[in-house]
Write a protein that holds these residues in place. Structure first.
Motif, PDB file in Angstrom:
ATOM      1  N   ALA A  89      55.747  18.483  -6.608  1.00 59.18           N
ATOM      2  CA  ALA A  89      55.332  17.744  -7.604  1.00 59.18           C
ATOM      3  C   ALA A  89      54.286  18.291  -8.351  1.00 59.18           C
ATOM      4  O   ALA A  89      53.335  18.933  -8.038  1.00 59.18           O
ATOM      5  CB  ALA A  89      55.125  16.505  -6.852  1.00 59.18           C
ATOM      6  N   THR A  90      54.356  18.122  -9.804  1.00 61.74           N
ATOM      7  CA  THR A  90      53.512  18.777 -10.878  1.00 61.74           C
ATOM      8  C   THR A  90      53.252  17.662 -11.713  1.00 61.74           C
ATOM      9  O   THR A  90      54.052  17.280 -12.502  1.00 61.74           O
ATOM     10  CB  THR A  90      53.963  20.259 -11.217  1.00 61.74           C
ATOM     11  N   MET A  91      51.893  17.461 -12.114  1.00 62.69           N
ATOM     12  CA  MET A  91      51.619  16.628 -13.224  1.00 62.69           C
ATOM     13  C   MET A  91      51.681  17.577 -14.516  1.00 62.69           C
ATOM     14  O   MET A  91      50.638  18.280 -14.619  1.00 62.69           O
ATOM     15  CB  MET A  91      50.234  15.885 -12.953  1.00 62.69           C
ATOM     16  N   ARG A  92      52.209  17.106 -15.542  1.00 64.33           N
ATOM     17  CA  ARG A  92      52.148  17.679 -16.626  1.00 64.33           C
ATOM     18  C   ARG A  92      51.328  16.803 -17.620  1.00 64.33           C
ATOM     19  O   ARG A  92      51.599  15.521 -18.115  1.00 64.33           O
ATOM     20  CB  ARG A  92      53.571  17.791 -17.432  1.00 64.33           C
ATOM     21  N   ILE A  93      50.227  17.619 -18.019  1.00 64.60           N
ATOM     22  CA  ILE A  93      49.105  16.769 -18.846  1.00 64.60           C
ATOM     23  C   ILE A  93      49.155  16.888 -20.222  1.00 64.60           C
ATOM     24  O   ILE A  93      49.141  17.910 -20.631  1.00 64.60           O
ATOM     25  CB  ILE A  93      47.727  17.148 -18.247  1.00 64.60           C
ATOM     26  N   ASP A  94      49.504  15.862 -20.844  1.00 63.95           N
ATOM     27  CA  ASP A  94      49.579  15.977 -22.462  1.00 63.95           C
ATOM     28  C   ASP A  94      48.897  14.605 -23.010  1.00 63.95           C
ATOM     29  O   ASP A  94      48.330  13.758 -22.129  1.00 63.95           O
ATOM     30  CB  ASP A  94      51.073  16.117 -22.929  1.00 63.95           C
ATOM     31  N   THR A  95      49.488  14.245 -24.283  1.00 59.73           N
ATOM     32  CA  THR A  95      49.167  12.920 -24.523  1.00 59.73           C
ATOM     33  C   THR A  95      49.452  11.857 -23.602  1.00 59.73           C
ATOM     34  O   THR A  95      49.049  10.639 -23.409  1.00 59.73           O
ATOM     35  CB  THR A  95      49.409  12.517 -25.942  1.00 59.73           C
ATOM     36  N   GLU A  96      50.787  12.005 -23.079  1.00 57.98           N
ATOM     37  CA  GLU A  96      51.406  11.290 -21.949  1.00 57.98           C
ATOM     38  C   GLU A  96      51.197  12.358 -20.507  1.00 57.98           C
ATOM     39  O   GLU A  96      51.530  13.360 -20.777  1.00 57.98           O
ATOM     40  CB  GLU A  96      52.620  10.799 -22.336  1.00 57.98           C
ATOM     41  N   TRP A  97      51.042  11.455 -19.574  1.00 60.67           N
ATOM     42  CA  TRP A  97      51.298  12.249 -18.423  1.00 60.67           C
ATOM     43  C   TRP A  97      52.297  12.016 -17.654  1.00 60.67           C
ATOM     44  O   TRP A  97      52.866  10.796 -17.317  1.00 60.67           O
ATOM     45  CB  TRP A  97      49.902  11.820 -17.503  1.00 60.67           C
ATOM     46  N   ASP A 104      40.832  21.180   0.351  1.00 63.99           N
ATOM     47  CA  ASP A 104      41.719  20.526  -0.515  1.00 63.99           C
ATOM     48  C   ASP A 104      41.994  21.377  -1.689  1.00 63.99           C
ATOM     49  O   ASP A 104      40.756  21.882  -2.109  1.00 63.99           O
ATOM     50  CB  ASP A 104      41.419  19.102  -0.695  1.00 63.99           C
ATOM     51  N   LEU A 105      42.915  21.373  -2.298  1.00 66.08           N
ATOM     52  CA  LEU A 105      43.273  22.438  -3.534  1.00 66.08           C
ATOM     53  C   LEU A 105      44.114  21.790  -4.555  1.00 66.08           C
ATOM     54  O   LEU A 105      45.012  21.047  -4.402  1.00 66.08           O
ATOM     55  CB  LEU A 105      44.133  23.600  -3.077  1.00 66.08           C
ATOM     56  N   LEU A 106      43.486  21.994  -5.972  1.00 63.01           N
ATOM     57  CA  LEU A 106      43.958  21.444  -7.096  1.00 63.01           C
ATOM     58  C   LEU A 106      44.133  22.780  -7.694  1.00 63.01           C
ATOM     59  O   LEU A 106      43.451  23.486  -7.986  1.00 63.01           O
ATOM     60  CB  LEU A 106      43.263  20.454  -7.943  1.00 63.01           C
ATOM     61  N   VAL A 107      45.772  23.029  -8.184  1.00 67.07           N
ATOM     62  CA  VAL A 107      45.763  24.356  -8.739  1.00 67.07           C
ATOM     63  C   VAL A 107      46.734  24.086 -10.027  1.00 67.07           C
ATOM     64  O   VAL A 107      47.773  23.377  -9.840  1.00 67.07           O
ATOM     65  CB  VAL A 107      46.401  25.513  -7.687  1.00 67.07           C
ATOM     66  N   GLY A 108      46.561  25.076 -11.249  1.00 65.22           N
ATOM     67  CA  GLY A 108      47.289  24.815 -12.277  1.00 65.22           C
ATOM     68  C   GLY A 108      47.092  25.728 -13.543  1.00 65.22           C
ATOM     69  O   GLY A 108      46.389  26.661 -13.343  1.00 65.22           O
ATOM     70  N   THR A 109      47.983  25.549 -14.171  1.00 66.07           N
ATOM     71  CA  THR A 109      47.808  26.500 -15.493  1.00 66.07           C
ATOM     72  C   THR A 109      48.304  25.852 -16.668  1.00 66.07           C
ATOM     73  O   THR A 109      48.736  24.467 -16.667  1.00 66.07           O
ATOM     74  CB  THR A 109      48.935  27.590 -15.333  1.00 66.07           C
ATOM     75  N   ASN A 110      48.219  26.380 -17.697  1.00 68.90           N
ATOM     76  CA  ASN A 110      48.525  26.044 -19.051  1.00 68.90           C
ATOM     77  C   ASN A 110      50.152  26.317 -19.661  1.00 68.90           C
ATOM     78  O   ASN A 110      50.445  27.369 -19.197  1.00 68.90           O
ATOM     79  CB  ASN A 110      47.481  26.253 -20.006  1.00 68.90           C
ATOM     80  N   SER A 111      50.745  25.295 -20.399  1.00 66.45           N
ATOM     81  CA  SER A 111      52.108  25.871 -20.783  1.00 66.45           C
ATOM     82  C   SER A 111      52.258  27.172 -21.382  1.00 66.45           C
ATOM     83  O   SER A 111      53.427  27.817 -21.102  1.00 66.45           O
ATOM     84  CB  SER A 111      52.618  24.589 -21.441  1.00 66.45           C
ATOM     85  N   GLU A 112      51.327  27.461 -22.214  1.00 65.88           N
ATOM     86  CA  GLU A 112      51.568  28.525 -23.156  1.00 65.88           C
ATOM     87  C   GLU A 112      50.424  29.741 -23.094  1.00 65.88           C
ATOM     88  O   GLU A 112      49.630  30.035 -23.868  1.00 65.88           O
ATOM     89  CB  GLU A 112      51.703  28.183 -24.601  1.00 65.88           C
ATOM     90  N   THR A 169      47.376  19.712  -1.177  1.00 71.49           N
ATOM     91  CA  THR A 169      47.584  20.553  -2.225  1.00 71.49           C
ATOM     92  C   THR A 169      48.189  19.638  -3.558  1.00 71.49           C
ATOM     93  O   THR A 169      49.023  18.858  -3.376  1.00 71.49           O
ATOM     94  CB  THR A 169      48.697  21.437  -1.889  1.00 71.49           C
ATOM     95  N   TYR A 170      47.696  19.974  -4.625  1.00 76.39           N
ATOM     96  CA  TYR A 170      48.109  19.371  -5.734  1.00 76.39           C
ATOM     97  C   TYR A 170      48.319  20.254  -6.957  1.00 76.39           C
ATOM     98  O   TYR A 170      47.480  21.342  -7.097  1.00 76.39           O
ATOM     99  CB  TYR A 170      46.914  18.352  -6.221  1.00 76.39           C
ATOM    100  N   ALA A 171      49.061  20.101  -8.028  1.00 80.92           N
ATOM    101  CA  ALA A 171      49.384  21.051  -8.933  1.00 80.92           C
ATOM    102  C   ALA A 171      49.441  20.230 -10.414  1.00 80.92           C
ATOM    103  O   ALA A 171      49.736  19.003 -10.305  1.00 80.92           O
ATOM    104  CB  ALA A 171      50.736  21.933  -8.742  1.00 80.92           C
ATOM    105  N   TYR A 172      49.230  20.975 -11.277  1.00 82.12           N
ATOM    106  CA  TYR A 172      49.212  20.565 -12.400  1.00 82.12           C
ATOM    107  C   TYR A 172      49.730  21.634 -13.729  1.00 82.12           C
ATOM    108  O   TYR A 172      49.520  22.701 -13.464  1.00 82.12           O
ATOM    109  CB  TYR A 172      47.817  20.070 -12.996  1.00 82.12           C
ATOM    110  N   GLU A 173      50.032  21.152 -14.931  1.00 85.93           N
ATOM    111  CA  GLU A 173      50.528  22.022 -15.926  1.00 85.93           C
ATOM    112  C   GLU A 173      49.860  21.287 -17.192  1.00 85.93           C
ATOM    113  O   GLU A 173      50.235  20.275 -17.505  1.00 85.93           O
ATOM    114  CB  GLU A 173      51.742  22.102 -16.295  1.00 85.93           C
ATOM    115  N   PHE A 174      48.741  22.068 -17.790  1.00 86.78           N
ATOM    116  CA  PHE A 174      48.346  21.435 -19.017  1.00 86.78           C
ATOM    117  C   PHE A 174      49.229  21.809 -20.343  1.00 86.78           C
ATOM    118  O   PHE A 174      49.248  23.169 -20.668  1.00 86.78           O
ATOM    119  CB  PHE A 174      47.275  22.043 -19.226  1.00 86.78           C
TER     120      PHE A 174
END
Length: 518
Positions: free
Chosen positions: A495-503, A328-336, A415-420
């Motif tokens: 589908a990508t979870m954008r992680i901020d003060t609100e998700w 199982d894979l969780l992969v992501g990057t930061n916005s900037e 597979t799951y994705a995020y953007e911090f």
């Protein structure tokens, strides 16, 4: 957890660090590994075992050989104080204090292929295990860095393992006569040590999550694509790495020639084996900026580091062919991400259209189309914002999306994705959601003094405590269950979870950019 009475250590085999360490040893927990017993520290809710060898010291020609088993020891080895680190130069980043990330630099000593283990003081069996690979451009970093304290993981029922691995010339220079990617081989050896020993610390050897950040994430992606690592871990989290970040043999040969010329020796392992560590470190620091663009490939690191994995097949391509199908894979990057390489050194605000074009030229076979795409997807963006966005995707975003897509095409695992996206207010608010900003949240350390202040990674004030709690809990949830709490990433919705003060879950949030990189 397997514990034993606390006999006095054998003074001929324990690693003495003075009266304070002796007191800690007399009161600390003892665990028996396959190589021998170790005595750690009790720190509130955490048991910490520091500087446990997972492989033999890489001495002389052994610095360029595969990792070898460590000799067993008699008596009880002191595991209460940090040990030596991989040879490396001191790293600075302009106006930003990155010492919590890089640590204090090189702590000299040969026996540095070691792990730190953090476990709950309450004990337990069958706990999830997380194994972290640090970043640092394949040339710096260690388990001694303040960001990698695993106490919060242990408090929350996880056995957390951090590891040192060979860096720079010893770890990643491609040398005739030596195996490639020796730093990656070290990570695989550490995973074997975990499989053999982690149950003694309360961990489940069959529920291991490999995770890493930056160069550590790219290395972990390489481990995903390494057949010899199959079965050593069940899940992986790749934070700001790249599934397209490996050098070709032609690119690596340029670095090897430059290193040999700088040393005045032949580009062969026999010649490099005679050079002392300090000279290798000094030489490595002079290799940055080599133009690695070829007729068929761009430089995946944009000249920021002369070291990377060296592979005939990129990790994303190997994963697409079926490797890592059961992980199982969780992969992501930061916005900037790119802000880290511009803001602290004073080159962000003054960025021009020419800088944007130069970044595109170094990143992509069709730079005009690349710039046009980013201008269209970011109407009103400044040249500084465009330059950073191009660097963000060239270094991390495009390769992370490629890896996520390759993995998602195989139905055997999730597979799951995020953007911090939380923006650090450091450096007058310009640092933003830069490279490495997510790490304090993952490790549950966002309130630490060294990470807060005008020139610190998280800036003045205090970051949102609920955000730190939620990010840390999400990583643990994924390690326990394989599900971070949002929809899986597939090749249709992405589908990508954008992680901020609100998700916020967003489908294919970088569609235009993804298409131009594809």
């Amino acid at each position: 957890m397997t514990r034993h009475p606390d006999p006095d250590p054998d003074p001929t085999t324990a690693h003495d660090a003075g009266p304070a360490a002796t007191t800690a040893r007399s009161a600390g927990p003892v665990v028996t590994t396959a190589q021998g017993a170790v005595r750690g520290l009790r720190r509130g809710e955490t048991l910490a075992f520091l500087n446990i060898p997972y492989a033999a010291p890489p001495r002389g020609a052994g610095r360029f050989a595969p990792p070898q088993p460590h000799e067993p020891w008699q008596g009880i080895r002191d595991a209460t104080v940090p040990g030596p680190t991989a040879p490396q130069a001191e790293r600075r980043l302009g106006a930003l204090d990155m010492s919590p990330y890089f640590g204090a630099g090189w702590s000299v000593g040969e026996d540095y292929l070691t792990v730190n283990v953090f476990a709950p003081a309450t004990g337990g069996d069958g706990l999830p295990v997380m194994v972290f690979v640090h970043g640092g451009g394949f040339a710096a970093g260690s388990t001694r860095a303040g960001l990698y304290d695993g106490s919060a993981f242990a408090r929350d029922g996880v056995v957390l393992v951090t590891l040192n691995y060979r860096l720079g010339i010893a770890g990643f220079l491609d040398l005739p006569g030596a195996p490639a990617n020796r730093g990656l081989l070290d990570v695989v050896a550490a995973l074997r040590w975990v499989r053999e020993n982690v149950s003694a610390f309360g961990g489940d050897p069959h529920n291991v999550t490999l995770f890493g950040q930056s160069a550590g994430a790219t290395t972990a992606g390489g481990v995903l694509a390494t057949p010899e690592a199959a079965g050593l871990f069940r899940r992986a989290i790749l934070q700001s790495g790249s599934g397209l970040g490996a050098f070709t043999g032609e690119q690596a040969a340029r670095v090897t020639r430059a290193a040999a010329e700088a040393l005045g020796i032949e580009p062969h392992v026999d010649a490099f084996a005679a050079v002392p560590d300090a000279q290798l470190v000094e030489t490595a620091s002079r290799l940055a900026g080599i133009d690695l663009r070829t007729a068929t490939h761009h430089d995946p690191l944009l000249g920021l580091s002369p070291f990377s994995l060296v592979l005939d097949t990129q990790p994303a391509e190997a994963v697409a062919a079926g490797l890592a199908a059961g992980v199982d894979l969780l992969v992501g990057t930061n916005s900037e991400e790119g802000n880290l390489y511009l803001v602290p050194v004073g080159t962000y605000a003054g960025s021009s259209a020419a800088d944007v074009d130069a970044t595109a030229e170094r990143s992509h076979p069709d730079p005009a189309r690349l710039v046009e795409t980013y201008r269209a997807s970011r109407p009103g963006a400044s040249s500084a914002q465009l330059r950073s966005a191009l660097m963000t995707d060239a270094l991390f975003g495009a390769g992370s999306r490629a890896l996520a897509g390759a993995h998602a095409a195989n139905p055997e695992s999730a597979t799951y994705a995020y953007e911090f996206a939380w923006r650090s207010p450091a450096l007058d608010g310009e640092l933003g959601a830069a490279h490495a900003v997510e790490l304090p949240f993952v490790f549950g350390l966002a309130d630490q003094p060294g990470l807060n202040g005008p020139g610190a990674l998280l800036g003045p004030g205090r970051p949102p405590a609920d955000l730190a709690d939620r990010v840390h809990a999400t990583w643990i949830r994924f390690a326990r269950t394989g599900d971070p709490g949002w929809e899986p990433y597939d090749t249709d919705r992405r589908a990508t979870m954008r992680i901020d003060t609100e998700w916020t879950q967003i489908d294919d949030p970088r569609a235009r950019e993804r298409e131009v990189w594809d």
